[in-house]
Design an enzyme around this catalytic site. Structure first.
Site, mmCIF file in Angstrom:
data_model
loop_
_atom_site.group_PDB
_atom_site.id
_atom_site.type_symbol
_atom_site.label_atom_id
_atom_site.label_comp_id
_atom_site.label_asym_id
_atom_site.label_seq_id
_atom_site.Cartn_x
_atom_site.Cartn_y
_atom_site.Cartn_z
ATOM 1 C CG HIS A 216 5.906 -2.470 -1.761
ATOM 2 N ND1 HIS A 216 5.762 -0.955 -1.761
ATOM 3 C CD2 HIS A 216 5.457 -2.736 -2.956
ATOM 4 C CE1 HIS A 216 5.166 -0.561 -2.728
ATOM 5 N NE2 HIS A 216 5.109 -1.523 -3.832
ATOM 6 C CG HIS B 278 6.218 -4.058 -6.273
ATOM 7 N ND1 HIS B 278 4.633 -3.835 -5.939
ATOM 8 C CD2 HIS B 278 6.020 -5.520 -6.362
ATOM 9 C CE1 HIS B 278 3.739 -5.052 -6.097
ATOM 10 N NE2 HIS B 278 5.149 -5.875 -6.223
ATOM 11 C CG ASP C 169 6.464 1.083 -8.698
ATOM 12 O OD1 ASP C 169 6.624 -0.014 -8.474
ATOM 13 O OD2 ASP C 169 5.607 1.807 -8.638
ATOM 14 C CG HIS C 170 7.340 1.504 -4.362
ATOM 15 N ND1 HIS C 170 6.483 2.485 -3.875
ATOM 16 C CD2 HIS C 170 6.462 1.104 -5.584
ATOM 17 C CE1 HIS C 170 5.233 2.241 -4.358
ATOM 18 N NE2 HIS C 170 5.375 1.649 -5.254
ATOM 19 C CG HIS D 53 0.702 -3.515 -2.925
ATOM 20 N ND1 HIS D 53 -0.022 -3.493 -4.162
ATOM 21 C CD2 HIS D 53 1.966 -3.194 -3.350
ATOM 22 C CE1 HIS D 53 0.755 -3.221 -5.235
ATOM 23 N NE2 HIS D 53 2.035 -2.933 -4.765
ATOM 24 C CG ASP E 184 2.294 0.852 -4.362
ATOM 25 O OD1 ASP E 184 2.404 2.009 -4.416
ATOM 26 O OD2 ASP E 184 2.984 0.197 -5.280
ATOM 27 C CG HIS F 212 1.524 4.712 -7.473
ATOM 28 N ND1 HIS F 212 2.171 4.693 -8.511
ATOM 29 C CD2 HIS F 212 1.925 3.722 -6.671
ATOM 30 C CE1 HIS F 212 3.135 3.472 -8.873
ATOM 31 N NE2 HIS F 212 2.939 3.049 -7.502
#
Ligand code: ZN
Ligand code: FE
Length: 254
Positions: free
Chosen positions: A53, A55, A57-58, A111, A128, A166
């Protein structure tokens, strides 16, 4: 096929799979540096990057890794992922050659709306959407979407390794115990996670069987969890129970 969780940022894991010939795949590289270090230290070549996805942080390290290694990127249809990539969605099958690996793409909105998961070689890369003892926040999707996504995961074999993005397991466990204080499998898992984290080991991967025994978000049909949800305002529907549980977790001070 070797499986490794490379720690990244605050509490992300970048999952890496490598075959005996040193060909590697990474999932959701939020930054490039820890991946570069791991590849270097283990003499691996990066062939493929899988993104779940949009985001940051990915995906934050994907462009650099793609450039440095000429890696092929797979990503969901989403203009917020501004990379040259093979766009994949629910029902697609990916046949990688190096390493040899067949992956099924599962569309899992909740999410985010374009979130996808990759399933193959007995492993689920769920980004996530599903965490050990928890699930992702609903940033874009509706509770019924996330519930349908989690139901699809729950139907996978119990031996499936749950490779979540995570390290949230300890905090999730504190909430899960408020929902099911008498669940002995959950109690044991919480102790196991505490020991793993104290030794600086990941709590992941988990297994689907373990999650089905311990994760309240996969257990909304269990009498104890259903009763807890009703007590917290849910009606008789599954969606209402799931939404109630998710809302309570959002408000839970871990
Ligand atoms: Zn996310
Ligand atoms: Fe994330």
């Amino acid at each position: 096929m070797q499986l490794t969780a490379i720690p990244s940022l605050n509490d992300n894991y970048i999952w890496l799979m490598a075959d005996d010939h040193g060909q590697a795949v990474v999932v959701d590289p939020g930054e490039a540096e820890p991946v570069e270090q791991y590849l270097e230290a283990h003499g691996l070549a990066l062939s493929t990057i899988l993104l779940t996805h949009h985001h940051h942080d990915h995906i934050g390290g994907a462009a650099t890794l793609q450039l440095n290694h000429r890696a092929t990127v797979y990503a969901p249809q989403d203009s917020r992922i501004d990379l040259i990539a093979n766009r994949v969605g629910d029902g697609d099958l990916i046949g990688l050659e190096q390493p040899a690996l067949d992956l099924a793409v599962i569309g899992v909105p909740g999410h985010t709306l374009s979130h996808i998961a990759y399933y193959g070689d007995g492993k689920l890369f769920c980004g996530d959407t599903l965490f050990s003892l928890g699930c992702g926040r609903l940033f874009e999707g509706q509770p019924e979407q996330m519930l349908a996504s989690l139901d699809r995961f729950a139907a996978l074999p119990g031996s499936t390794l749950v490779c979540a993005a995570h390290e949230y397991t300890a905090a999730n466990g504190r909430f899960a115990l408020t929902v099911e204080p008498d669940n002995t499998d959950l109690q044991e898992r919480v102790v196991e996670v505490r020991d793993a984290r104290a030794a600086d080991r990941p709590s992941l991967p988990s297994s689907m069987a373990c999650e089905l025994r311990t994760n309240p978000f996969l257990r909304i049909d269990e009498p104890a969890v259903a009763a807890w949800c009703r007590h917290h305002g849910a009606d008789e529907s599954r969606v209402s129970r799931f939404a109630t549980l998710r809302r309570a977790k959002d408000q839970f001070a871990a």
